[in-house]
Scaffold this motif. Structure first.
Motif, mmCIF file in Angstrom:
data_model
loop_
_atom_site.group_PDB
_atom_site.id
_atom_site.type_symbol
_atom_site.label_atom_id
_atom_site.label_comp_id
_atom_site.label_asym_id
_atom_site.label_seq_id
_atom_site.Cartn_x
_atom_site.Cartn_y
_atom_site.Cartn_z
ATOM 1 N N SER A 2 0.841 -1.185 0.000
ATOM 2 C CA SER A 2 0.000 0.000 0.000
ATOM 3 C C SER A 2 0.890 1.254 0.000
ATOM 4 C CB SER A 2 -0.918 0.000 1.218
ATOM 5 O OG SER A 2 -0.148 0.194 2.369
ATOM 6 N N ARG A 3 0.396 2.207 -0.708
ATOM 7 C CA ARG A 3 1.097 3.494 -0.740
ATOM 8 C C ARG A 3 0.873 4.235 0.564
ATOM 9 N NH1 ARG A 3 -0.313 6.015 -6.591
ATOM 10 N NH2 ARG A 3 0.876 4.529 -7.784
ATOM 11 N N PRO A 4 1.860 5.038 0.948
ATOM 12 C CA PRO A 4 1.630 5.824 2.154
ATOM 13 C C PRO A 4 0.520 6.840 1.904
ATOM 14 C CG PRO A 4 3.854 6.193 1.291
ATOM 15 C CD PRO A 4 3.169 5.193 0.423
ATOM 16 N N GLN A 5 -0.365 6.942 2.802
ATOM 17 C CA GLN A 5 -1.486 7.868 2.690
ATOM 18 C C GLN A 5 -1.080 9.248 3.212
ATOM 19 O OE1 GLN A 5 -4.391 7.162 1.258
ATOM 20 N NE2 GLN A 5 -3.554 5.159 0.745
ATOM 21 N N PRO A 6 -1.577 10.291 2.544
ATOM 22 C CA PRO A 6 -1.274 11.622 3.064
ATOM 23 C C PRO A 6 -1.890 11.804 4.432
ATOM 24 C CG PRO A 6 -2.873 11.767 1.290
ATOM 25 C CD PRO A 6 -2.442 10.336 1.385
ATOM 26 N N ASP A 7 -1.281 12.672 5.194
ATOM 27 C CA ASP A 7 -1.777 12.950 6.529
ATOM 28 C C ASP A 7 -3.208 13.459 6.429
ATOM 29 O OD1 ASP A 7 -2.184 13.582 9.126
ATOM 30 O OD2 ASP A 7 -0.544 15.021 9.284
ATOM 31 N N ASP A 8 -4.086 12.834 7.139
ATOM 32 C CA ASP A 8 -5.487 13.226 7.084
ATOM 33 C C ASP A 8 -5.810 14.293 8.119
ATOM 34 O OD1 ASP A 8 -6.119 11.563 5.005
ATOM 35 O OD2 ASP A 8 -6.576 9.854 6.312
ATOM 36 N N GLY A 9 -4.807 15.070 8.492
ATOM 37 C CA GLY A 9 -5.002 16.142 9.459
ATOM 38 C C GLY A 9 -5.988 17.158 8.905
ATOM 39 N N PRO A 10 -6.294 18.140 9.692
ATOM 40 C CA PRO A 10 -7.282 19.131 9.249
ATOM 41 C C PRO A 10 -6.798 19.872 8.003
ATOM 42 C CG PRO A 10 -6.185 19.853 11.257
ATOM 43 C CD PRO A 10 -5.720 18.459 10.977
ATOM 44 N N ARG A 11 -7.679 19.940 7.034
ATOM 45 C CA ARG A 11 -7.371 20.676 5.795
ATOM 46 C C ARG A 11 -7.605 22.169 6.029
ATOM 47 N NH1 ARG A 11 -5.422 17.582 1.809
ATOM 48 N NH2 ARG A 11 -6.292 15.519 1.797
ATOM 49 N N ARG A 12 -6.758 22.922 5.448
ATOM 50 C CA ARG A 12 -6.896 24.368 5.579
ATOM 51 C C ARG A 12 -7.883 24.881 4.549
ATOM 52 N NH1 ARG A 12 -0.662 25.755 6.301
ATOM 53 N NH2 ARG A 12 -0.540 25.144 8.460
ATOM 54 N N THR A 13 -8.702 25.768 4.951
ATOM 55 C CA THR A 13 -9.629 26.387 4.013
ATOM 56 C C THR A 13 -8.898 27.506 3.284
ATOM 57 O OG1 THR A 13 -10.385 28.004 5.620
ATOM 58 C CG2 THR A 13 -11.574 25.885 5.535
ATOM 59 N N ASP A 14 -9.516 27.968 2.228
ATOM 60 C CA ASP A 14 -8.912 29.072 1.475
ATOM 61 C C ASP A 14 -8.732 30.309 2.351
ATOM 62 O OD1 ASP A 14 -8.687 27.600 -0.817
ATOM 63 O OD2 ASP A 14 -10.537 28.360 -1.721
ATOM 64 N N GLN A 15 -9.696 30.568 3.200
ATOM 65 C CA GLN A 15 -9.605 31.749 4.050
ATOM 66 C C GLN A 15 -8.450 31.622 5.046
ATOM 67 O OE1 GLN A 15 -13.055 32.558 6.445
ATOM 68 N NE2 GLN A 15 -12.693 34.760 6.326
ATOM 69 N N GLN A 16 -8.266 30.439 5.613
ATOM 70 C CA GLN A 16 -7.152 30.242 6.533
ATOM 71 C C GLN A 16 -5.814 30.405 5.805
ATOM 72 O OE1 GLN A 16 -8.185 26.346 7.878
ATOM 73 N NE2 GLN A 16 -8.931 27.088 9.873
ATOM 74 N N ARG A 17 -5.750 29.870 4.567
ATOM 75 C CA ARG A 17 -4.520 29.992 3.791
ATOM 76 C C ARG A 17 -4.230 31.450 3.474
ATOM 77 N NH1 ARG A 17 -5.391 27.384 -1.364
ATOM 78 N NH2 ARG A 17 -5.820 29.441 -2.122
ATOM 79 N N GLU A 18 -5.257 32.201 3.101
ATOM 80 C CA GLU A 18 -5.078 33.618 2.798
ATOM 81 C C GLU A 18 -4.567 34.373 4.022
ATOM 82 O OE1 GLU A 18 -8.533 35.457 1.122
ATOM 83 O OE2 GLU A 18 -8.790 33.849 -0.338
ATOM 84 N N GLN A 19 -5.126 34.043 5.175
ATOM 85 C CA GLN A 19 -4.700 34.729 6.391
ATOM 86 C C GLN A 19 -3.271 34.368 6.759
ATOM 87 O OE1 GLN A 19 -7.666 33.621 9.224
ATOM 88 N NE2 GLN A 19 -9.097 35.225 8.576
ATOM 89 N N GLN A 20 -2.934 33.085 6.635
ATOM 90 C CA GLN A 20 -1.588 32.671 7.007
ATOM 91 C C GLN A 20 -0.557 33.188 6.011
ATOM 92 O OE1 GLN A 20 -0.948 28.476 7.262
ATOM 93 N NE2 GLN A 20 1.073 28.713 8.200
ATOM 94 N N TRP A 21 -0.866 33.102 4.753
ATOM 95 C CA TRP A 21 0.086 33.538 3.729
ATOM 96 C C TRP A 21 0.009 35.026 3.456
ATOM 97 C CZ3 TRP A 21 -0.800 29.171 -0.402
ATOM 98 C CH2 TRP A 21 -0.268 27.970 0.095
ATOM 99 N N ARG A 22 -0.977 35.668 4.026
ATOM 100 C CA ARG A 22 -1.181 37.108 3.848
ATOM 101 C C ARG A 22 -1.294 37.472 2.367
ATOM 102 N NH1 ARG A 22 0.471 39.799 8.947
ATOM 103 N NH2 ARG A 22 1.331 38.164 10.240
ATOM 104 N N LEU A 23 -2.154 36.768 1.675
ATOM 105 C CA LEU A 23 -2.371 37.035 0.254
ATOM 106 C C LEU A 23 -3.116 38.349 0.077
ATOM 107 C CD1 LEU A 23 -3.420 33.474 -0.939
ATOM 108 C CD2 LEU A 23 -1.187 34.562 -1.152
ATOM 109 N N SER A 24 -2.909 38.970 -1.047
ATOM 110 C CA SER A 24 -3.571 40.233 -1.348
ATOM 111 C C SER A 24 -5.063 40.004 -1.518
ATOM 112 C CB SER A 24 -3.017 40.831 -2.631
ATOM 113 O OG SER A 24 -1.655 41.084 -2.509
ATOM 114 N N SER A 25 -5.810 41.030 -1.157
ATOM 115 C CA SER A 25 -7.257 40.982 -1.336
ATOM 116 C C SER A 25 -7.663 42.084 -2.308
ATOM 117 C CB SER A 25 -7.958 41.175 0.004
ATOM 118 O OG SER A 25 -7.741 42.490 0.478
#
Length: 172
Positions: A2-25
């Motif tokens: 079996s292939r290693p499965q990706p970590d099934d930890g909490p997925r980041r939403t787009d809004q969380q990614r924008e806040q963390q990466w400080r993307l332009s709005s």
């Protein structure tokens, strides 16, 4: 196997990614574009003032030269003595030359100051950054066609070439 499965930890939403990466709005784009437009307007006003100053200096040079020519014509008529007229002509030449030299020095200094406009450079850099980010922000925020085209139209007022000083040369 079996292939290693990706970590099934909490997925980041787009809004969380924008806040963390400080993307332009969209608000960032509008604010930056408004600031760049103010800088461009100030640079254009300074350029217009420099053009008016240049015209005034050249008018002063022409006035001084005409005054010198008139003094050379009228001095012999007004003064009886040939020696006194010669002294008057040399004095007139000295005054005219000093006036013309002062005016030309001011013109040279004004041209040198106008050759590098810091706020035009800033407006150019801000507009370039906005131009690079606007499509990403529009896709991420789902802008309407009208809003995207309006922003692009506003960006077209900026010198997006390598040399923003060329912007004023082309505008003449």
């Amino acid at each position: 196997m079996s292939r290693p499965q990706p970590d099934d930890g909490p997925r980041r939403t787009d809004q969380q990614r924008e806040q963390q990466w400080r993307l332009s709005s969209g608000a960032d784009v509008d604010e930056a574009l408004h600031a760049a437009e103010r800088l461009l307007a100030a640079a254009k006003d300074r350029h217009r003032h420099a053009q008016n100053t240049t015209f005034a200096i050249w008018s002063g040079v022409a006035g001084a030269m005409l005054s010198f020519a008139a003094s050379l014509y009228f001095l012999p008529l007004l003064l009886d003595s040939r020696g006194l007229a010669t002294v008057g002509a040399w004095a007139s030449l000295a005054v005219t030359a000093s006036i013309v030299l002062v005016l030309l020095r001011e013109l040279w200094g004004q041209r040198r100051r106008a050759s590098f406009d810091h706020s035009l450079m800033l407006a150019h850099h801000i507009a370039s950054m906005i131009n690079e980010a606007v499509n990403d922000v529009a896709d991420r925020e789902g802008w309407s066609y009208l809003r995207l085209q309006t922003i692009k139209l506003r960006l077209s007022a900026f010198p997006l070439s390598d040399s923003p000083a060329e912007h004023f040369r082309r505008a003449r």
